[in-house]
Design a protein around this motif. Sequence first.
Motif, PDB file in Angstrom:
ATOM      1  N   GLU B  82       0.828  -1.213   0.000  1.00 14.78           N
ATOM      2  CA  GLU B  82       0.000   0.000   0.000  1.00 14.78           C
ATOM      3  C   GLU B  82       0.864   1.266   0.000  1.00 14.78           C
ATOM      4  O   GLU B  82       0.512   2.260  -0.640  1.00 14.78           O
ATOM      5  CB  GLU B  82      -0.926   0.020   1.228  1.00 14.78           C
ATOM      6  CG  GLU B  82      -2.081  -0.973   1.162  1.00 14.78           C
ATOM      7  CD  GLU B  82      -1.711  -2.355   1.682  1.00 14.78           C
ATOM      8  OE1 GLU B  82      -0.500  -2.678   1.730  1.00 14.78           O
ATOM      9  OE2 GLU B  82      -2.627  -3.118   2.043  1.00 14.78           O
ATOM     10  N   SER B  83       1.984   1.210   0.726  1.00  8.54           N
ATOM     11  CA  SER B  83       2.854   2.394   0.773  1.00  8.54           C
ATOM     12  C   SER B  83       3.431   2.699  -0.601  1.00  8.54           C
ATOM     13  O   SER B  83       3.550   3.861  -0.995  1.00  8.54           O
ATOM     14  CB  SER B  83       3.999   2.174   1.772  1.00  8.54           C
ATOM     15  OG  SER B  83       3.510   2.056   3.080  1.00  8.54           O
ATOM     16  N   GLU B  86       0.472   4.080  -2.815  1.00  3.91           N
ATOM     17  CA  GLU B  86       0.086   5.453  -2.459  1.00  3.91           C
ATOM     18  C   GLU B  86       1.063   6.460  -3.070  1.00  3.91           C
ATOM     19  O   GLU B  86       0.706   7.609  -3.321  1.00  3.91           O
ATOM     20  CB  GLU B  86       0.129   5.633  -0.934  1.00  3.91           C
ATOM     21  CG  GLU B  86      -1.049   5.040  -0.182  1.00  3.91           C
ATOM     22  CD  GLU B  86      -0.768   4.838   1.314  1.00  3.91           C
ATOM     23  OE1 GLU B  86      -1.563   4.152   1.952  1.00  3.91           O
ATOM     24  OE2 GLU B  86       0.263   5.365   1.814  1.00  3.91           O
TER      25      GLU B  86
END
Lengths: 130, 133, 100
Positions: B82-83, B86
């Motif tokens: 997810e990092s 994003e």
Amino acid sequence: MKFSLQINEGPYQHQAADSAIQFTKAALAKGHEIFRVFFYHDGVNNATRLAIPPQDDRNITAEWVALQKEHNLDLVVCIAAAQRRGLIDEDEMTRQGKDANNISEGFRISGLGQLIEAGIEADRLIVFGA
Amino acid sequence: MAKKFMYINRKAPYGTVYALESLEVVLIGAAFDQDVSLAFIGDGVYQLTKGQNTKAIGQKNFSPVYMALGDYDVNKIYVEKESLEERGLSLEDLQHLVWEDEDNDYEEKDSIRLVSRAELTDVLDEQEVILSF
Amino acid sequence: MALLHTVNKSPFESNTFDACLGLAKSGSTVLLIEDGVYAATTGNSVADKIKNAAGINFCVLGPDLQARGVEEKLAEGIKVVDYEGFVDLVAEHDAVQAWL
């Protein structure tokens, strides 16, 4: 229980050192052991004996030294981080040919291995930083 | 007995010293034969990007050191999916970190484990010593 | 196994609090300290995040709340501890993750 602390920030700029001191006092009051306090990053600035905070402010280095004396704490300053930031003890002063030193009594300079060992030997490692 | 050590990296390189100095701890710590993992979360994923060139900012480019971690038996490198997403990044944007498996004819294996936030939650939960910078 | 997470930044200034919630497992404890204590106050825009974080225990360091004059605004369901309580939380959990 045995605790080790890692302090990542210098005094005054951030609350990290204050929190660590309060935590240390509370842990000792409850009968726990502080295996080691390891100062890293700007945390090495906790060890300067040349800071002169105003009279009506707390003296963070002096608080560490008082705790060290009373409880025989192992206060370890990372040598690599300290050298980068101009924190040296008498031995290093001589070895590096510098004209002054500033590490307070009660602290000792050593390598990063001491941080790893602090993690291995203690039951808990707690990090204070910014 | 070896303890499970986790290094949490949440800060981008160069803007502050944390990434460099935590890498220094990892290298020293490798000599202690512990069960070491690294996690790159949030802006920490920027530490692993390809093509870093620090010449014009006057700092040392320490990104090649990540490539050497495999030689220090540091080969559990968790990157949060997810990092990356994003930040508009994918694995392709990161350095290809590998290690050689001595027990398997020195076969080259990937060190980076791309994990979801939920998977990383479980990995964190197993740790005994968590160093954060 | 359960972790103690510490958060020391205001949720309005940094995403640290969110990052912590994203990786805190059910059964773990989040202790708000230093500027992190602002997340424990009522009527603010992050209050729902604490309400909705099922299975996570929230604690806040009383001395830091008091220092900042927000003790009266403490949200429901958050346990206030002093430094000795902080020490107890560290001892009761298996490891500590500081979200710096």
